[in-house]
Scaffold this active site. Structure first.
Site, PDB file in Angstrom:
ATOM      1  N   ARG A  70     -12.597 -10.275   0.966  1.00 29.07           N
ATOM      2  CA  ARG A  70     -11.337 -10.296   1.692  1.00 29.07           C
ATOM      3  C   ARG A  70     -11.666 -10.351   3.169  1.00 29.07           C
ATOM      4  O   ARG A  70     -12.793 -10.638   3.545  1.00 29.07           O
ATOM      5  CB  ARG A  70     -10.488  -9.077   1.341  1.00 29.07           C
ATOM      6  CG  ARG A  70     -11.122  -7.749   1.681  1.00 29.07           C
ATOM      7  CD  ARG A  70     -10.596  -6.675   0.786  1.00 29.07           C
ATOM      8  NE  ARG A  70     -11.033  -6.948  -0.579  1.00 29.07           N
ATOM      9  CZ  ARG A  70     -10.531  -6.363  -1.651  1.00 29.07           C
ATOM     10  NH1 ARG A  70      -9.595  -5.483  -1.539  1.00 29.07           N
ATOM     11  NH2 ARG A  70     -10.996  -6.653  -2.836  1.00 29.07           N
ATOM     12  N   GLU A 104       0.877  -1.159   0.000  1.00 27.46           N
ATOM     13  CA  GLU A 104       0.000   0.000   0.000  1.00 27.46           C
ATOM     14  C   GLU A 104       0.923   1.219   0.000  1.00 27.46           C
ATOM     15  O   GLU A 104       2.115   1.081  -0.246  1.00 27.46           O
ATOM     16  CB  GLU A 104      -0.931  -0.046   1.222  1.00 27.46           C
ATOM     17  CG  GLU A 104      -1.754  -1.343   1.251  1.00 27.46           C
ATOM     18  CD  GLU A 104      -2.666  -1.477   2.456  1.00 27.46           C
ATOM     19  OE1 GLU A 104      -3.102  -0.451   3.004  1.00 27.46           O
ATOM     20  OE2 GLU A 104      -2.931  -2.623   2.856  1.00 27.46           O
TER      21      GLU A 104
END
Length: 283
Positions: A267, A3
DNA sequence: ACTATATCCTGTATGC
DNA sequence: TGCATACAGGATATAG
């Protein structure tokens, strides 16, 4: 997963190693990571030699490596992409997909990607801002970002707040890990409708996200396994500082209740049922 | 216009 | 031991 903090660690690693170096040769070992290159794999490999890199840039999770001629090499790490800088002739990293060699004979730039969600491509004229990422919003470290305006936009969305945090067209750079960490710090449930947040609550959440990503960047990012590493192969140490993500059944650092893992958006989401209770029905 | 979901991809871990 | 399945999730195409 890479990220914003992890991508920034990679950008910094590249910034110290590739500017002003000229490409000598490119090998594409697997076509999928260059699928976004308009001319195909052969064109990708043949169009790069002779160009010289400038200083790498980033928006959210996207990297672009400007060339002196005004084009840019675009890069996204996806789930498992890595840039490595290794001496020519040294063993290739696992799942190495692309190799870029330089005219100075120094360290090669190698792109490895196990799951191949990431990729590389040439952005014509993209050195000062690739059109391919025009839809990607500013990230929380962008000097031009108006945090109050962003908070106001968020409070207009009808989706759950985690969906909004993960929407790269609203604010970029946040993925599943830092979304969960920011929500934990702000004591919010992931399904809280964004438009139920006050301006102050939205602002506090954004500040929490920025703070947790800054802390992660300072520790070299978050690594769970060898899938995320710096350009020299080293791992990040923020994993030990996570308060929610990956901590199912472990006690919450604030209230001691066990963190729960729940399926969400194909997820996992992690939250503390004490600090982050499900919001009451729409009122 | 906005929101939600299916899809891609492979190495690792787990279960039978 | 071997096979099957679940899991990890960023971005995009498609559906609603």
């Amino acid at each position: 997963m890479p990220e914003l903090p992890e991508v920034e660690v990679v950008r910094l690693g590249l910034a110290g190693a590739i500017p002003n170096r000229r490409i000598a040769a490119v090998s594409v070992l697997h076509p999928r990571p260059v699928r976004r290159h308009v001319g195909g794999a052969e064109d990708f490999a043949s169009s790069l030699p002779g160009r010289s890199f400038g200083v790498p840039r980033r928006r959210g999770k996207y990297l672009w490596l400007p060339f002196a001629d005004g084009d840019a090499l675009m890069a996204h790490l996806g789930m498992s992409g890595q840039f490595r800088l290794d001496e020519p002739g040294s063993p290739l990293p696992p799942q190495c997909r692309v190799v870029i060699a330089f005219t100075d004979g120094g360290a090669e730039l190698r792109f490895a990607d196990q799951r191949m969600f990431g990729g590389l491509w040439v952005s014509p004229g993209g050195a000062d801002g690739p059109t391919e990422i025009a839809h990607i919003a500013a990230d929380l470290f962008d000097d031009s970002l108006d945090l109050d305006a962003l908070a106001a936009v968020i409070t207009t969305k009808r989706s759950g707040i985690k969906r909004v945090l993960l929407n790269q067209a609203v604010v970029s750079g946040i993925g599943n890990i830092y979304a969960d960490e920011a929500l934990w710090r702000a004591r919010l449930h992931y399904d809280t409708p964004a438009n139920q947040l006050s301006q102050t609550e939205a602002l506090d959440l954004l500040v929490a996200a920025k703070q947790v990503m800054a802390a992660a960047l300072a520790e070299g990012g978050t690594s769970f396994d060898a899938l995320y590493v710096n350009v020299n192969g080293s791992v990040g140490y923020f994993g030990r500082s996570l308060a929610a993500y990956g901590r199912a059944d472990l006690p919450c650092d604030r209230c001691g209740r066990p963190i729960v893992r729940e399926a969400f958006m194909n997820r996992s989401s992690y939250r503390c049922p004490g600090c982050q209770p499900r919001p009451s029905a729409v009122g």
